[in-house]
Design a protein around this motif. Sequence first.
Motif, PDB file in Angstrom:
ATOM      1  N   ARG A   1      12.506  -4.774   0.836  1.00  0.00           N
ATOM      2  CA  ARG A   1      11.757  -5.343   1.965  1.00  0.00           C
ATOM      3  C   ARG A   1      10.672  -6.304   1.487  1.00  0.00           C
ATOM      4  NH1 ARG A   1       9.780  -0.718   5.628  1.00  0.00           N
ATOM      5  NH2 ARG A   1       8.913  -2.498   6.745  1.00  0.00           N
ATOM      6  N   LEU A   2      10.013  -5.992   0.369  1.00  0.00           N
ATOM      7  CA  LEU A   2       9.016  -6.917  -0.185  1.00  0.00           C
ATOM      8  C   LEU A   2       9.662  -8.243  -0.572  1.00  0.00           C
ATOM      9  CD1 LEU A   2       6.641  -4.834  -2.494  1.00  0.00           C
ATOM     10  CD2 LEU A   2       6.095  -5.948  -0.334  1.00  0.00           C
ATOM     11  N   SER A   3      10.835  -8.169  -1.175  1.00  0.00           N
ATOM     12  CA  SER A   3      11.541  -9.403  -1.551  1.00  0.00           C
ATOM     13  C   SER A   3      11.887 -10.223  -0.316  1.00  0.00           C
ATOM     14  CB  SER A   3      12.814  -9.072  -2.326  1.00  0.00           C
ATOM     15  OG  SER A   3      12.510  -8.456  -3.543  1.00  0.00           O
ATOM     16  N   LEU A   4      12.352  -9.548   0.731  1.00  0.00           N
ATOM     17  CA  LEU A   4      12.679 -10.265   1.964  1.00  0.00           C
ATOM     18  C   LEU A   4      11.442 -10.900   2.579  1.00  0.00           C
ATOM     19  CD1 LEU A   4      15.249  -7.819   3.593  1.00  0.00           C
ATOM     20  CD2 LEU A   4      15.705 -10.009   2.479  1.00  0.00           C
TER      21      LEU A   4
ATOM     22  N   LYS B   1      12.755   1.940  -3.668  1.00  0.00           N
ATOM     23  CA  LYS B   1      13.789   0.912  -3.800  1.00  0.00           C
ATOM     24  C   LYS B   1      13.954   0.156  -2.485  1.00  0.00           C
ATOM     25  CE  LYS B   1      18.611   0.290  -5.071  1.00  0.00           C
ATOM     26  NZ  LYS B   1      19.868   0.916  -5.413  1.00  0.00           N
ATOM     27  N   ASN B   2      13.981   0.883  -1.372  1.00  0.00           N
ATOM     28  CA  ASN B   2      14.092   0.273  -0.052  1.00  0.00           C
ATOM     29  C   ASN B   2      12.900  -0.648   0.222  1.00  0.00           C
ATOM     30  OD1 ASN B   2      13.272   0.331   2.955  1.00  0.00           O
ATOM     31  ND2 ASN B   2      15.443   0.884   2.997  1.00  0.00           N
TER      32      ASN B   2
ATOM     33  N   GLN C   1       0.831  -1.205   0.000  1.00  0.00           N
ATOM     34  CA  GLN C   1       0.000   0.000   0.000  1.00  0.00           C
ATOM     35  C   GLN C   1       0.873   1.266   0.000  1.00  0.00           C
ATOM     36  OE1 GLN C   1      -2.559   0.310   3.410  1.00  0.00           O
ATOM     37  NE2 GLN C   1      -3.903   1.785   2.425  1.00  0.00           N
ATOM     38  N   ILE C   2       1.932   1.256   0.788  1.00  0.00           N
ATOM     39  CA  ILE C   2       2.836   2.414   0.834  1.00  0.00           C
ATOM     40  C   ILE C   2       3.511   2.604  -0.522  1.00  0.00           C
ATOM     41  CG2 ILE C   2       4.959   3.316   1.871  1.00  0.00           C
ATOM     42  CD1 ILE C   2       4.089   1.864   4.478  1.00  0.00           C
ATOM     43  N   ILE C   3       3.917   1.515  -1.153  1.00  0.00           N
ATOM     44  CA  ILE C   3       4.563   1.614  -2.463  1.00  0.00           C
ATOM     45  C   ILE C   3       3.604   2.206  -3.490  1.00  0.00           C
ATOM     46  CG2 ILE C   3       5.418   0.248  -4.415  1.00  0.00           C
ATOM     47  CD1 ILE C   3       6.869  -1.519  -2.413  1.00  0.00           C
TER      48      ILE C   3
END
Length: 133
Positions: free
Chosen positions: A57-60, A52-53, A30-32
């Motif tokens: 975090r989504l990938s992690l 990018k950050n 949602q923030i993205i």
Amino acid sequence: MLHIETPALLFSATSLILLAYTNRFLTIAQIIRSLKKNYDDVKTKSILLQIKNLNLRLSLIRYMQLFGVLCLFLSVFAMLLLFFEQQMIGIYLFGFSLLSLLISLGISFWEISISVTALHLHLSDLIDENELK
């Protein structure tokens, strides 16, 4: 000797962890989306760095979920093997499920530390402004 109930102990903990991971994923998504709209209006490097950050975090979180689900899967499979009296294989699979849970939690710690660092950077501007006054 491992009893069939032992792997079942992970069910409630793993389910709660997966729920927390999913909530984190949805919040970041949602923030993205919001930042993407802002970036389309005002193309600043700051917004791009934040996206990018958050993408990292989504990938992690995806890997956290993967290892959390693997933990649950291996626990169920270990229980099935214990039910069919395949003690040694069941013990090893339960050990791998615990290892999967540890990996998931380790990645979670990494993701949280990235989040905290990003928040500190975000707040540093505010702290610098207040110190100047």
